[in-house]
Scaffold this motif. Structure first.
Motif, PDB file in Angstrom:
ATOM      1  N   ASP A 109      -8.185   3.885  -2.106  1.00 54.21           N
ATOM      2  CA  ASP A 109      -8.350   3.302  -3.450  1.00 54.21           C
ATOM      3  C   ASP A 109      -7.263   3.785  -4.406  1.00 54.21           C
ATOM      4  O   ASP A 109      -7.526   4.264  -5.505  1.00 54.21           O
ATOM      5  N   MET A 110      -6.015   3.640  -3.983  1.00 58.46           N
ATOM      6  CA  MET A 110      -4.887   4.134  -4.771  1.00 58.46           C
ATOM      7  C   MET A 110      -4.586   3.188  -5.928  1.00 58.46           C
ATOM      8  O   MET A 110      -4.717   1.968  -5.806  1.00 58.46           O
ATOM      9  N   GLN A 111      -4.167   3.750  -7.051  1.00 57.94           N
ATOM     10  CA  GLN A 111      -3.855   2.975  -8.243  1.00 57.94           C
ATOM     11  C   GLN A 111      -2.470   3.346  -8.756  1.00 57.94           C
ATOM     12  O   GLN A 111      -2.051   4.502  -8.649  1.00 57.94           O
TER      13      GLN A 111
ATOM     14  N   VAL B 100      -6.333   1.377   2.298  1.00 56.65           N
ATOM     15  CA  VAL B 100      -7.202   0.667   1.354  1.00 56.65           C
ATOM     16  C   VAL B 100      -8.345   1.566   0.908  1.00 56.65           C
ATOM     17  O   VAL B 100      -8.720   1.604  -0.272  1.00 56.65           O
ATOM     18  N   ALA B 101      -8.915   2.311   1.853  1.00 56.39           N
ATOM     19  CA  ALA B 101     -10.054   3.186   1.542  1.00 56.39           C
ATOM     20  C   ALA B 101      -9.681   4.308   0.573  1.00 56.39           C
ATOM     21  O   ALA B 101     -10.558   4.861  -0.100  1.00 56.39           O
TER      22      ALA B 101
ATOM     23  N   ASP C 182      -6.455  -0.274   6.858  1.00 56.32           N
ATOM     24  CA  ASP C 182      -7.830   0.010   6.435  1.00 56.32           C
ATOM     25  C   ASP C 182      -7.953   1.411   5.832  1.00 56.32           C
ATOM     26  O   ASP C 182      -8.682   1.628   4.864  1.00 56.32           O
TER      27      ASP C 182
ATOM     28  N   GLU D 293       1.447   6.661  -6.892  1.00 56.00           N
ATOM     29  CA  GLU D 293       0.321   7.483  -7.349  1.00 56.00           C
ATOM     30  C   GLU D 293       0.588   8.963  -7.109  1.00 56.00           C
ATOM     31  O   GLU D 293       0.239   9.828  -7.936  1.00 56.00           O
TER      32      GLU D 293
ATOM     33  N   LEU E 139       0.820  -1.206   0.000  1.00 56.21           N
ATOM     34  CA  LEU E 139       0.000   0.000   0.000  1.00 56.21           C
ATOM     35  C   LEU E 139       0.858   1.261   0.000  1.00 56.21           C
ATOM     36  O   LEU E 139       0.531   2.244  -0.665  1.00 56.21           O
TER      37      LEU E 139
ATOM     38  N   ARG F  88       2.010   1.903  -3.473  1.00 55.16           N
ATOM     39  CA  ARG F  88       0.963   2.530  -4.288  1.00 55.16           C
ATOM     40  C   ARG F  88       0.821   4.017  -3.946  1.00 55.16           C
ATOM     41  O   ARG F  88       0.655   4.857  -4.830  1.00 55.16           O
TER      42      ARG F  88
END
Length: 257
Positions: free
Chosen positions: A241-243, A238-239, A235, A43, A36, A39
């Motif tokens: 929503d990284m790409q 994750v929320a 959590d 990003e 994470l 990411r």
């Protein structure tokens, strides 16, 4: 949180929590945090500020090692706020804080923070209640500014019991491997526990908006403390929503059809 009372909140893990299983889960959480954080960095749209506060010997340093070990050091930084320097004291109390906030793509961990300026300053009588209220407002506005710029703020209070605090402070005297942690003012800080508790409770009443509330972490057991923080951070990431960003080739293919 108008009637907030730390004495009514647990300092130990829930009765159904199991140490071995939780430590296994912590390993998996650290692996997820590595991905994470990668990411987040790639990003480059968000930043995350993790604030750690707690009584003396609540285990902030150990928590940082347990949660953030293995994460790419290019993407996470830790800053410990000590007693202000003369230069810092010549500016407003948030001046030194703002300089350490995370850039986009970064995670920043504050070991102590802007909240010291409404905690130790009150306990030691350096500011009065009216000044504390003004500083609460300034802190809330400061954190809102950071959020508007894309920073997610997580605030953790490591809630250690008086008995556990005393045991850890005693270890600084008796354990050769921990003597380096001992400071001349340790006994005084322990004796000021009721005053610090009252100051913290006031912070929670005035500086815990829905957008960045305080998380009260049971801190007597290191394995559970690490789990609580790592899971909350996981959590939160994750929320977002990284790409991973698309390459020029991928973008060209998408545009073509």
């Amino acid at each position: 949180m108008a009637d907030f009372d730390l004495t009514q909140l647990p300092t130990r893990a829930p009765a159904n929590a199991r140490k071995a299983a939780t430590k296994r889960a912590n390993k998996k959480l650290r692996q997820e945090l590595v991905e994470l954080q990668d990411r987040l960095y790639a990003e480059g749209r968000h930043s995350v500020l993790i604030i750690l506060q707690g009584m003396d010997a609540s285990g902030k340093d150990g928590l940082i090692r347990r949660v953030f070990s293995g994460i790419n050091p290019q993407g996470v930084r830790v800053y410990s706020f000590k007693e202000p320097t003369e230069t810092e004291l010549a500016h407003d109390f948030l001046w030194r804080i703002h300089q350490q906030t995370p850039a986009r793509g970064m995670m920043q961990v504050f070991n102590r923070s802007q909240y010291e300026d409404v905690l130790i300053t009150r306990v030691e009588g350096l500011i009065n209640d009216a000044e504390a209220r003004r500083r609460f407002t300034a802190i809330n506005n400061f954190e809102k500014l950071l959020q508007q710029a894309g920073t997610t703020i997580l605030k953790f209070y490591l809630h250690v019991s008086e008995e556990e605090q005393q045991d850890r402070l005693q270890e600084r005297i008796t354990d050769p491997d921990k003597r380096w942690k001992y400071e001349a003012g340790d006994e005084k800080k322990a004796s000021q526990r009721p005053a610090y508790r009252a100051a913290y409770e006031d912070v929670f009443r005035h500086c815990s908006p829905a957008s960045c509330p305080w998380h009260i972490v049971p801190a007597d057991q290191n394995w559970y403390k690490a789990h609580f923080v790592a899971q909350t951070l996981r959590d939160t990431l994750v929320a977002l929503d990284m790409q991973y960003p698309t390459t020029k080739k991928e973008k060209s293919k998408a545009e073509q059809g």
